[in-house]
Write an enzyme that holds these catalytic residues in place. Structure first.
Site, PDB file in Angstrom:
ATOM      1  N   TYR A  96       0.856  -1.185   0.000  1.00 55.79           N
ATOM      2  CA  TYR A  96       0.000   0.000   0.000  1.00 55.79           C
ATOM      3  C   TYR A  96       0.891   1.234   0.000  1.00 55.79           C
ATOM      4  CZ  TYR A  96      -4.459   2.298   0.182  1.00 55.79           C
ATOM      5  OH  TYR A  96      -5.556   3.044  -0.165  1.00 55.79           O
TER       6      TYR A  96
ATOM      7  N   ARG B  33      -8.727  10.642  -7.933  1.00 58.05           N
ATOM      8  CA  ARG B  33      -7.820  11.289  -6.974  1.00 58.05           C
ATOM      9  C   ARG B  33      -7.070  10.198  -6.225  1.00 58.05           C
ATOM     10  NH1 ARG B  33      -7.028  12.477  -1.978  1.00 58.05           N
ATOM     11  NH2 ARG B  33      -8.857  11.272  -1.335  1.00 58.05           N
TER      12      ARG B  33
ATOM     13  N   LYS C 216      -6.015  -2.194  -1.004  1.00 59.04           N
ATOM     14  CA  LYS C 216      -6.878  -1.988   0.155  1.00 59.04           C
ATOM     15  C   LYS C 216      -7.450  -3.317   0.635  1.00 59.04           C
ATOM     16  CE  LYS C 216      -8.300   1.883   2.229  1.00 59.04           C
ATOM     17  NZ  LYS C 216      -7.500   3.098   2.443  1.00 59.04           N
TER      18      LYS C 216
ATOM     19  N   GLU D  21     -13.357   4.746  -2.480  1.00 58.25           N
ATOM     20  CA  GLU D  21     -11.941   5.056  -2.262  1.00 58.25           C
ATOM     21  C   GLU D  21     -11.415   5.950  -3.377  1.00 58.25           C
ATOM     22  OE1 GLU D  21      -8.441   4.771  -0.002  1.00 58.25           O
ATOM     23  OE2 GLU D  21     -10.381   3.873   0.428  1.00 58.25           O
ATOM     24  N   ASP D  22     -10.777   7.043  -2.997  1.00 62.15           N
ATOM     25  CA  ASP D  22     -10.061   7.928  -3.922  1.00 62.15           C
ATOM     26  C   ASP D  22     -10.930   8.474  -5.056  1.00 62.15           C
ATOM     27  OD1 ASP D  22      -7.866   7.692  -2.374  1.00 62.15           O
ATOM     28  OD2 ASP D  22      -6.706   6.428  -3.710  1.00 62.15           O
TER      29      ASP D  22
ATOM     30  N   ASP E  85     -13.682   5.805   2.814  1.00 63.71           N
ATOM     31  CA  ASP E  85     -12.533   5.733   3.712  1.00 63.71           C
ATOM     32  C   ASP E  85     -11.742   7.033   3.728  1.00 63.71           C
ATOM     33  OD1 ASP E  85     -10.797   4.238   5.496  1.00 63.71           O
ATOM     34  OD2 ASP E  85      -9.328   4.328   3.870  1.00 63.71           O
ATOM     35  N   ASP E  86     -11.680   7.736   2.609  1.00 63.94           N
ATOM     36  CA  ASP E  86     -10.929   8.997   2.568  1.00 63.94           C
ATOM     37  C   ASP E  86     -11.541  10.034   3.504  1.00 63.94           C
ATOM     38  OD1 ASP E  86      -9.185   8.123   0.411  1.00 63.94           O
ATOM     39  OD2 ASP E  86     -10.963   8.244  -0.843  1.00 63.94           O
TER      40      ASP E  86
ATOM     41  N   ASN F 120      -0.141  12.311   1.519  1.00 60.28           N
ATOM     42  CA  ASN F 120       0.505  11.161   0.875  1.00 60.28           C
ATOM     43  C   ASN F 120       0.821  11.489  -0.575  1.00 60.28           C
ATOM     44  OD1 ASN F 120       0.410   9.246   3.015  1.00 60.28           O
ATOM     45  ND2 ASN F 120      -1.786   9.011   2.683  1.00 60.28           N
TER      46      ASN F 120
END
Length: 623
Positions: free
Chosen positions: A141, A196, A214, A286-287, A309-310, A450
């Site tokens: 990850y 993203r 993930k 996610e993202d 999750d973000d 990140n």
């Protein structure tokens, strides 16, 4: 299979070298307690001899054990002679893998090797990952997965996950794609549209590496069964011109579709997933881009078992770090002022979770919002900008002069905590860190962007400039720092402390909806799990990575209690011993015999030779 009962309290004993550190259900029932024995028999997973044989079995990662197959299994399953004649334990195989892995020239090469291992031998992949989680988590990850996504077209080898495109926009078409997935027992989906990816921007179809990574953490850190996991990439195009010109690009070569057509595709995807896998199938977003992340969360959170999750995972883990810091500062979170550099989906989610925690400590929502200051790309969010702000940002608007100068804001506000979610490298300058130190004896500074190259400051900078006073956390891992002979171990505010446990609880207890209170519960449980030694000796404000699986189980227990109390847990009957139930469902990285044990029937019921009456044979008796 190993013996029916195994010793209690295994973690406190010295394990044999052949045992994995990622124990699952080995120590959790007492063979002398009839009630626990009965629950064990009810909850334990049952072995089913695979229908596959021969080379087909060896090419199935879920079943393949390589040279760990016994001679009996090799002969019975038709693979004798297809393998070298040596016999290896799983530990020997893991040693081989790690030896080769540590000889790779860079982290991307390690990622590729681990990816290949996962394609060949699933159990061994997770054994290696679980036994070396601190070393390998940055490979599978962040930060290495970001580089892997950028190079995905070049390193692509085998398909992982499903691709659903704008050209498949109907419930029926998406359902057919979902039906192509080999597992019918999917319980957890991680989906991205690639807009993203980490702090790297729009990577389009290359973003599939994020759901894959993930879900590997779902298995390694929470014990989710791999068969339950499905990575999905929603391909609506990309606005990244470099990818559109990339000869290796693996996605649709078109600009991103937005608006009503995009929403229709997501609606149909959600409906098809629950039609195929059931209403309780967990779907983690996610993202997604900032303009869609919050909007889609609000759109679906009351209709489906889903979370982002973000937004929620990041918020939970940051609040966990802040709560751990309060054990050092001896001040409640509601007594601190917090400045955020960055006001995107993740930062706003953290701010809102801080508000909930402050409310639980006695403040009103308005009072809590007044203690939080946010800066976006246009500077401090102030009331003079209200006309152009969203409702989520407006509640944090302050009656202060407009400014883009972070140092000026720090001097004016006098915050106890400074949180970076801006992806602006070096935004926390030496002057800003020194100012934080002049305000607080133990300043809280989180550089969460990140990957590591985007962090607002490094761990070494934070500890050196503050002379070790800072309570520091980052989004990606930093090496330990030694100052004046004292060792500091920077904490990583990794969502992996939170999302695996929340997901495990949601899946096992068939939770219908996931609300923010679950993430606040998880944050408190993570904060409780930080040892006094970590806080006081190493200034580490998060638990050790090797403890995540146990933390995930504790979070899952809390999720179960909370959801049965509010009626959102639908597993019936409600497990009598929830922790025992969880421990018997989690994935075990140890090899098991593939062939089920045979058993005998009573002799009188299994006898051959029932007397056969004499049958006249006309064709033989004729003269």
């Amino acid at each position: 299979m190993a013996s029916l009962f195994r010793p209690l309290n295994l973690p406190s004993q010295t394990r044999a070298l052949s045992r994995s550190t990622a124990v699952a259900s080995h120590q959790i029932h007492d063979p002398d307690d009839p009630k626990q024995v009965a629950l064990y028999k009810l909850y334990r997973p049952e072995r089913v001899t695979p229908a596959k044989r021969g080379i087909e079995l060896l090419k199935t990662p879920r079943l393949n054990k390589g040279m760990a197959f016994s001679i009996y299994e090799r002969q019975y399953l038709g693979i004798h002679g297809l393998l070298p004649p040596a016999f290896m334990t799983e530990e020997q195989q893991a040693y081989r893998i790690m030896t080769k892995l540590r000889q790779q020239p860079d982290n991307l090469a390690k990622y590729i090797q681990l990816d290949g291992l996962q394609d060949r031998n699933e159990k061994l992949f997770y054994r290696v990952l679980c036994d070396n989680i601190k070393e390998l988590m940055p490979i599978v990850y962040t930060p290495t997965v970001g580089l892997a996504c950028q190079k995905f077209g070049f390193i692509y080898r085998n398909p992982k996950g499903l691709y659903i495109t704008i050209n498949d926009n109907s419930i029926s078409k998406i359902y057919q794609i979902l039906s192509n997935w080999p597992s019918t027992d999917v319980k957890a989906i991680v989906v991205t549209d690639g807009e993203r990816i980490l702090g790297l921007g729009d990577l389009g179809a290359y973003g599939i590496g994020i759901p894959v990574g993930k879900l590997a953490l779902y298995v390694a850190l929470a014990g989710m069964q791999p068969d339950w996991c499905l990575p999905v990439l929603i391909d609506v195009g990309t606005d990244n011109q470099e990818l559109l010109n990339d000869p290796f690009y693996t996605g649709l070569r078109r600009k991103r579709v937005r608006g009503a057509e995009y929403d229709s595709l997501l609606d149909n995807f959600m409906k098809a997933c629950t039609k195929r896998f059931g209403q309780n199938c967990l779907i983690q977003f996610e993202d997604f881009g900032n303009q869609n992340a919050y909007r889609l969360l609000d759109r679906y959170k009351e209709k489906y078992c889903m979370f982002n999750d973000d937004i929620q995972g990041t918020a939970s883990v940051v609040v966990a770090g802040l709560l751990a810091c309060t054990r050092v500062t001896k001040k409640k979170l509601s007594q601190e002022k917090i400045v955020f550099l960055g006001a995107g989906g993740a930062a706003t989610g953290v701010a809102e979770m801080c508000v909930r925690q402050m409310q639980s400590e006695g403040l009103t929502e308005e009072e809590a919002c007044q203690r939080i200051y946010m800066l976006d790309i246009d500077g401090l969010i102030t009331k003079s900008r209200s006309a152009h702000l969203s409702d989520r940002h407006n509640k944090f608007a302050k009656d202060l002069p407009d400014t883009k100068n972070l140092l000026e804001v720090v001097k004016t506000v006098q915050p106890g905590a400074l949180i970076g979610a801006s992806t602006v490298t070096g935004a926390f300058s030496e002057e800003i860190i020194k100012e934080m130190c002049s305000i607080n004896p133990r300043p809280i500074i989180f550089a969460l962007s990140n990957p590591t190259s985007k962090a607002e400051c490094t761990a070494e900078q934070a500890y050196t400039i503050s002379n070790g006073a800072v309570l520091f956390a980052s989004g990606s891992p930093f090496d330990n720092v030694t100052i004046n002979g004292k060792l500091y171990k920077p904490g990583q505010g990794n969502n992996a402390f939170v999302f695996p446990g929340v997901a495990l609880g949601a899946v096992l207890f068939k939770v219908s909806h996931i609300d923010n209170s679950l993430f606040l519960l998880a944050a408190r449980k993570v904060a409780e799990s930080v040892s006094e030694k970590s806080l006081n000796e190493y200034s580490r404000i998060y638990p050790r990575l090797k403890d995540i699986r146990e933390i995930s189980i504790k979070i899952a227990v809390e999720v179960a209690k909370h959801c049965y109390a509010n009626g959102t847990a639908t597993l019936y009957p409600e497990p009598e011993d929830k922790e025992l139930f969880i421990r018997h469902q989690v994935y075990d990285v140890e090899y098991e015999d593939l062939i089920n044990r045979t058993y005998s029937w009573p002799a009188k019921d299994s006898m051959h030779g029932f007397p056969v009456p004499v049958i006249r044979r006309n064709s033989m008796d004729d003269e």
